[in-house]
Design an enzyme around this catalytic site. Sequence first.
Site, PDB file in Angstrom:
ATOM      1  N   LYS A 274       0.834  -1.198   0.000  1.00 64.38           N
ATOM      2  CA  LYS A 274       0.000   0.000   0.000  1.00 64.38           C
ATOM      3  C   LYS A 274       0.875   1.256   0.000  1.00 64.38           C
ATOM      4  CE  LYS A 274      -3.875  -1.921   2.676  1.00 64.38           C
ATOM      5  NZ  LYS A 274      -4.959  -1.636   1.740  1.00 64.38           N
ATOM      6  N   ARG A 348     -10.575 -11.434   1.616  1.00 63.53           N
ATOM      7  CA  ARG A 348     -11.434 -12.486   1.047  1.00 63.53           C
ATOM      8  C   ARG A 348     -10.743 -13.847   1.091  1.00 63.53           C
ATOM      9  NH1 ARG A 348     -11.636  -9.019  -4.305  1.00 63.53           N
ATOM     10  NH2 ARG A 348     -11.305  -7.492  -2.640  1.00 63.53           N
TER      11      ARG A 348
END
Length: 490
Positions: A274, A348
Site C-alpha cells: 500500500k 477475502r
Amino acid sequence: MQYQVSQNSATDVQASCIVVTLDQTGKLSEAAEAINNAANGFLQARVDAGDISGKLAETLLLPGVSGISAERVLLVGTGDKPQTTETALKVLNAIAAASAKLSGSVALSIHNLANEEVSESWLAEQTAMAYGRSQYSFTATKPQADNDQAAKKAEQIIWLGTDVSSQLEKGEAIAQGVNYARDLGNLPGNICTPSYLAEEAEKLADNPAVETTIIDEDQMEAMGAGAFVSVAKGSIEPGKLIIMKYSGADNADDAPHIILGKGITFDTGGISLKPGAKMDEMKYDMCGAASVLGTMQALVALKPKVNIIGMITSAENMPSGHASKPGDVVTSLSGKTIEILNTDAEGRLVLCDALTYGIDNFKPASVVDIATLTGACMAALGAVNSGLFTKDEALADELQLAARYSRDKVWRLPLEDDYQELLDTNFADMANIGGPLAGATTAACFLARFTEGTPWAHLDIAGTAWGGAGKTKGASGRPVALLVNYLLNK
C-alpha cells in the site's frame, strides 16, 4: 453506568442534573414547566432572554436553580416537528454530550419525546448507548493526564417515566460491546496481534455458556486451508482461526447463527504494498473481528435463547521472503483454486476458508460476515452506510430491520451473477480480484462462491469501521448494535 427508573417528579428528584426539554416555539415541556414554576419563572426568563431557542439538539446548562432538588437543570431543544428516530438520536447525543461528564447522577424527563415512531422503550435503549458513546475514551496507550478530570463522569442515570429497565440494560450491554470493539480497533498492531485477539476470545469462555476454540496456522495448513495460509505465512505473527460458541437455545441441537469477522491486525498490502500515506490506519483492518468480539460480549450479558457462533479469521498481511506473490495460485479449504492477482485483496482469502470451515462443521442456519473489505465500498457509501450484500431476501430483511431499529445503517448493493465472470482467469478456478470496476461487488461475489446452500450475507464496513483525523480519529464500534439486534430478533 447504573440505571434506575423513578416516579419522582422533576422538581423532587435528587440528582446532579435534571434534563428537561423545550420546543422551537419556546414552549417548555410539562416537566420543564414544573421546574419553571418552582423557580419563579427562571427557565422562562432564560428563554425570553434568548439564551436558548429550542432548536433541535440545542442545550443550556443551568446550575443552582432554586426550588428544586437537583443541583443543575439541562434544557434541551427538540426542534419544531415531532421526533423521528433520526432527530431523537440527535437530541439524545446532545443530552449525553452535555451531561456525561457531570459527576453523580443525571435524571432524565424526556418521555415526552415519544410518539408513534419513537417509543419510550427505544428512547431508553438509545439513551444508554448515547451515554456510552459520550463517556468513551481510549486509555490503553495514552492514560489520562488529569486523573481528577478523567474521573468526572455521570455514574447513574435516573429515568423519570414508565419502567423501561430492560431496555436500559439492553442499551448498556450494547454500549459496552461497542466500546469494547472500539478499544480493540484503536489498539496498535504491535499489541493487537492475532494471538491477542485469541486471548480476548478465551476470556469470554469464563462464562459457562461460551466455549472458545483456537485453531492455529499450522493446523489450518494441515487441513488444507491454503487461502488463509497464503496471507498468514508472510508474517512472523502466527495466524489464528478463532471460534466462540455461545449455547443459549433451550435445544442444544438448534442450528447456530454464525457471525464471522475479518481480523487482519495489520495490512501492509503484502507484496502489493500500500502507499505509505495513512498506512497507520490499517491497524483498523481487524474491525470486523472487533465487532464480533463486541457482539459476543453484549450477547453474553443479555443471555438470548439462541445458539450463536462468533468466528474470527485473523492474520497479519506482511511483505517478506515467505509472503505470497502476485500470480501465485493457492488451493482453498473448499478445494477451489485461486490465482492471487493482488496480495492486498487478502481479506477475502482468509474469509473464504473460514466460511468453508464454519459451514462444513456447524451446519449453520445463517452466516453473516463482517469485513473492512474494499475501498470501493468506502468510495460508494462513505462513512454513513455499511454495504450489505446477499441474495437471501429473508436475511436481507432481517438485517435491514435491525439496521433501521439500531440506526446502524446499511445500504444494499448488487450481488448479481453477471458480475461473477469478472473473477474468471485462465490459471485457476477464480482470481482474487475482478479488475477496476465494481470492486465491492466482485469481492462479495468471490465470497459467495464459498457459501452455496447456506443463507449468507456480507457486510462491508470499510467506510464505517473508523473515521476522523487527528484527535477525532478512532474506531466506531460499528456494526455491533446492528448485529446484536439482528441476533436478538432470532
